[in-house]
Scaffold this active site. Structure first.
Site, PDB file in Angstrom:
ATOM      1  CE  LYS A  82      -1.531   2.868   1.720  1.00 56.24           C
ATOM      2  NZ  LYS A  82      -1.423   4.275   2.211  1.00 56.24           N
ATOM      3  CD  GLU A 116      12.237   4.293   9.171  1.00 55.06           C
ATOM      4  OE1 GLU A 116      12.383   4.960  10.174  1.00 55.06           O
ATOM      5  OE2 GLU A 116      12.616   4.278   8.196  1.00 55.06           O
ATOM      6  CB  CYS A 123      12.181   8.795   9.450  1.00 48.82           C
ATOM      7  SG  CYS A 123      13.136   7.256   8.645  1.00 48.82           S
ATOM      8  CD  GLU A 127       9.954  13.231  12.217  1.00 46.00           C
ATOM      9  OE1 GLU A 127      10.450  12.731  11.381  1.00 46.00           O
ATOM     10  OE2 GLU A 127       8.611  12.296  12.274  1.00 46.00           O
ATOM     11  N   GLY A 148       1.762   4.631  13.143  1.00 49.74           N
ATOM     12  CA  GLY A 148       2.405   3.287  13.598  1.00 49.74           C
ATOM     13  C   GLY A 148       1.712   2.715  15.190  1.00 49.74           C
ATOM     14  N   GLY A 160       6.503   5.245   8.577  1.00 44.72           N
ATOM     15  CA  GLY A 160       5.726   6.158   8.745  1.00 44.72           C
ATOM     16  C   GLY A 160       5.699   7.184   9.978  1.00 44.72           C
ATOM     17  CB  SER A 161       3.049   9.560  11.484  1.00 48.23           C
ATOM     18  OG  SER A 161       2.336   8.933  11.514  1.00 48.23           O
ATOM     19  CB  THR A 162       5.479   8.217  16.223  1.00 55.02           C
ATOM     20  OG1 THR A 162       6.719   7.590  16.091  1.00 55.02           O
ATOM     21  CG2 THR A 162       4.809   7.004  17.743  1.00 55.02           C
ATOM     22  CD  GLU A 163      -2.321  10.776  15.054  1.00 53.79           C
ATOM     23  OE1 GLU A 163      -2.864  10.747  15.195  1.00 53.79           O
ATOM     24  OE2 GLU A 163      -1.465  11.299  14.326  1.00 53.79           O
TER      25      GLU A 163
END
Length: 489
Positions: free
Chosen positions: A183, A257, A291, A392, A240, A235-238
């Site tokens: 995706k 990651e 990142c 970030e 993830g 991608g983003s921590t949120e």
């Protein structure tokens, strides 16, 4: 704009089970050139129904045609794919440049990296092995382990390096014997779709690699799908965190990651001729959309003013422009949404008292006004508690902070929820080792920054994620280990 055959004016369809198919909903979305805001292509908008079809295709291929490929066969398929990516590198590079704005000037390095990864993982396909293990049980019992592919892998990638990220997910999964549903990010799906076509051309059976562009709902459907055995996400921590929660349904394996706010540390004894451009491009490369970018620049106090001034001068000299122009050193950010985010942080930095040493604004005049361009920005006199030093930004914005000694900078460098990358600039081997040992980050670069190699692991500490990509351990992320006990007498 250079002519790219793939951009033929037709809707770019999903790639499922070796066929181009429209989304079941019939919906499409626009892929926009961030350099000028113009339409590049319309792309079929995958959703949960399409993800389900792709997972079914991947499962059939895993249990069918792909299961007949032995390690040598998988190796040769990946080597053929490497040759095709090499042959089509100009086209693939142009798609990435047009889709997300990375300067074409760096196409040669991106080409080398993509091809090197495919050939590295091709080699790894024939090195997978179990072990014979001596046990302490009574009687004659022979024990050994077998490595087996996990199954169907859901791969979700960001927009900041589409081709590279797609290969980084697909190649080790295929080397291990898995199948993939990819995706790509909706901001930059084009090179992933073209890579999927090249997989078929390389002789990889239909259904082994499926490509389903779409929005967050498609990614969520993949993360939640009960017949997906593993998710690999960058991608983003949120997002993830959402993926980790979604994985609980069938306890699928997960590699994530995530974000970063990486410290880049310059000691007074550093070679400034190397450290200035090194520190600048640690944040301005790819318009700061990396990142592990060196977004927190710690400079030892005796050289702080001089060093910040030199980095600001470097920023002011950078050629920002059309990423398809070979002379361009920094292109746009990827989207209008990202532009607004970055510009918002420029205002926050000023409001909280940081001093603007370079940049600080969108380019809103001349030929670049229609695109999503931000001037490379240096904030000085930054405090650790400022938002630009903690959050970030994912744009060409560096926060410069002075430090006094090793203990001070290690403590402050680690005072973040993230732990992805870090840099050290010094002539002292003692400084290098002490700081490298003290930093809580997955990568430490000394007198360089953002170096990558397929053989080296990459990943995060803390909220920058877990699992490693790159190196021999990467293929292990796609394997199960089976223990076998045989009583021989």
């Amino acid at each position: 704009m250079m002519h790219v055959k793939f951009l033929d004016g037709q809707v770019k369809q999903l790639l499922i089970d070796g066929r181009h198919v429209p989304a079941r909903s019939g919906r499409c979305f626009d892929s926009i050139n961030p350099a000028n805001g113009k339409l590049l292509a319309q792309v079929a908008q995958g959703a949960a129904e399409d993800i389900d079809l792709a997972v079914q295709a991947a499962r059939r291929a895993f249990e069918g045609a792909w299961s007949t490929f032995n390690p040598y066969d998988r190796q040769m398929a990946l080597l053929r794919l490497a040759d095709l990516v090499d042959a089509h590198a100009d086209e693939l590079g142009a798609l990435d440049t047009l889709d997300m704005g990375g300067p074409v000037a760096y196409a040669a390095s991106r080409r080398q990296r993509a091809v090197a990864m495919l050939r590295y993982y091709a080699g790894q396909a024939t090195t997978v092995h179990g072990q014979t293990i001596d046990n302490s049980q009574p009687g004659d019992i022979f024990t050994y382990t077998v490595k087996e592919p996990l199954g169907v892998v859901g791969a979700i990638i960001p927009w900041n390096g589409p081709l590279f990220m797609a290969i980084w997910k697909i190649a080790p999964a295929l080397a291990a014997g898995c199948t993939v549903v990819l995706k790509p990010a909706e901001q930059a799906p084009l090179s992933s779709l073209r890579l999927g076509e090249l997989c078929l051309e390389a002789g990889i059976p239909p259904g082994v690699v499926n490509v389903v562009p779409g929005f967050g709902a498609a990614g969520a459907a993949l993360a939640e799908h009960p017949d997906v055995d593993k998710i690999t996400f960058t991608g983003s921590t949120e997002v993830g965190q959402k993926i980790i929660r979604a994985s609980a349904g069938n306890i699928k394996r997960v590699t994530v990651e995530l974000g970063g706010k990486s410290p880049n540390i310059v000691f007074a004894d550093a070679d400034l001729d190397a450290a200035v451009p090194g520190a600048a491009m640690a944040i301005f490369a790819n318009s700061g959309q990396v990142c592990s970018a060196g977004s927190r620049l710690f400079v030892e106090r005796p050289i702080y003013d001089e060093f910040v001034e030199k980095v600001a001068a470097f920023a002011n000299r950078l050629r920002v422009g059309d990423p398809m122009d070979p002379a361009t050193q920094m292109g746009p950010v990827v989207s209008h949404e990202q532009l607004e985010r970055v510009v918002g942080y420029l205002g926050v930095g000023r409001e909280q008292g940081a001093r603007l040493a370079a940049g600080g604004a969108r380019i809103s005049e001349g030929a670049l006004a229609a695109g999503y361009f931000v001037r490379p920005t240096v904030f000085a006199d930054v405090r650790d508690d400022m938002r630009i030093a903690r959050e970030e930004i994912f744009g060409p914005v560096v926060a410069a902070l002075p430090f006094d000694d090793i203990e001070d900078v290690v403590r402050r460098g680690n005072a973040t929820t993230f732990g992805l990358g870090s840099g050290i600039w010094t002539r002292s081997i003692g400084n290098a080792h002490r700081v490298a040992k003290g930093l809580k980050a997955g990568s430490v670069w000394v007198n360089c920054y953002q170096q990558m190699d397929p053989a080296m692991p990459f990943g995060g500490y803390k909220m920058s994620g877990y699992g490693r990509e790159g190196g021999a351990a990467h293929v292990e992320e796609f394997m199960n280990t089976k223990a076998v006990w045989i009583k021989t007498a």
